[in-house]
Scaffold this motif. Structure first.
Motif, PDB file in Angstrom:
ATOM      1  N   GLU A   7       0.854  -1.184   0.000  1.00 13.94           N
ATOM      2  CA  GLU A   7       0.000   0.000   0.000  1.00 13.94           C
ATOM      3  C   GLU A   7       0.887   1.230   0.000  1.00 13.94           C
ATOM      4  OE1 GLU A   7      -3.862  -1.614   2.454  1.00 13.94           O
ATOM      5  OE2 GLU A   7      -2.486  -0.245   3.439  1.00 13.94           O
ATOM      6  N   TYR A   8       0.644   2.103  -0.933  1.00 14.99           N
ATOM      7  CA  TYR A   8       1.394   3.345  -1.057  1.00 14.99           C
ATOM      8  C   TYR A   8       0.376   4.474  -0.986  1.00 14.99           C
ATOM      9  CZ  TYR A   8       5.507   5.963  -2.543  1.00 14.99           C
ATOM     10  OH  TYR A   8       6.587   6.815  -2.589  1.00 14.99           O
ATOM     11  N   ARG A   9       0.365   5.198   0.148  1.00  9.33           N
ATOM     12  CA  ARG A   9      -0.697   6.168   0.417  1.00  9.33           C
ATOM     13  C   ARG A   9      -0.147   7.562   0.677  1.00  9.33           C
ATOM     14  NH1 ARG A   9      -5.588   4.728   2.178  1.00  9.33           N
ATOM     15  NH2 ARG A   9      -6.048   2.545   2.007  1.00  9.33           N
ATOM     16  N   TRP A  66       4.333  10.410   0.895  1.00  9.35           N
ATOM     17  CA  TRP A  66       3.747   9.097   0.647  1.00  9.35           C
ATOM     18  C   TRP A  66       4.374   8.072   1.579  1.00  9.35           C
ATOM     19  CZ3 TRP A  66      -0.025   8.000  -2.992  1.00  9.35           C
ATOM     20  CH2 TRP A  66      -0.413   9.094  -3.764  1.00  9.35           C
ATOM     21  N   THR A  96      -2.462   0.612  -4.545  1.00 13.04           N
ATOM     22  CA  THR A  96      -2.270  -0.688  -3.910  1.00 13.04           C
ATOM     23  C   THR A  96      -1.805  -1.692  -4.969  1.00 13.04           C
ATOM     24  OG1 THR A  96      -3.996  -0.216  -2.307  1.00 13.04           O
ATOM     25  CG2 THR A  96      -3.364  -2.505  -2.562  1.00 13.04           C
ATOM     26  N   SER A 112      -4.072   6.997  -3.155  1.00 11.74           N
ATOM     27  CA  SER A 112      -3.323   5.793  -2.806  1.00 11.74           C
ATOM     28  C   SER A 112      -3.227   4.853  -4.003  1.00 11.74           C
ATOM     29  CB  SER A 112      -3.962   5.055  -1.627  1.00 11.74           C
ATOM     30  OG  SER A 112      -5.133   4.407  -2.013  1.00 11.74           O
TER      31      SER A 112
END
Length: 87
Positions: A10-12, A25, A79, A77
């Motif tokens: 997950e990159y948020r 991020w 994913t 985000s």
């Protein structure tokens, strides 16, 4: 027949306030062994984290992006679904 184990990267967007809230991020890697926090980047740079997962044998096979409502040009985000063969 190949048996797989699965993970998720997950990159948020990390911020919640101000005009730069979509600048930082954070990367979180969920895998069968638990959750790993892979740090926060000052700009969108998921390639470093994808390369880290790839070095550990993970393959990304799906990507889902989430945008902020009413602001189609702001990404909230990303994913990545990942898998690797079970040894």
């Amino acid at each position: 027949m190949t048996n797989w184990e699965y993970a998720r990267l997950e990159y948020r967007a990390a911020g919640t306030l101000g005009t730069d809230r979509f600048m930082d991020w954070t990367a979180t890697f969920h895998h069968p062994g638990g959750v790993l926090r892979w740090g926060t980047d000052e700009r969108f740079d998921d390639l470093r984290h994808l390369n880290r997962a790839g070095a550990a044998g993970w393959q990304a096979y799906d990507r889902a992006a989430i945008h902020v409502h009413n602001e189609p040009h702001r990404l909230s985000s990303v994913t990545y679904a990942m898998r690797r063969p079970v040894p």
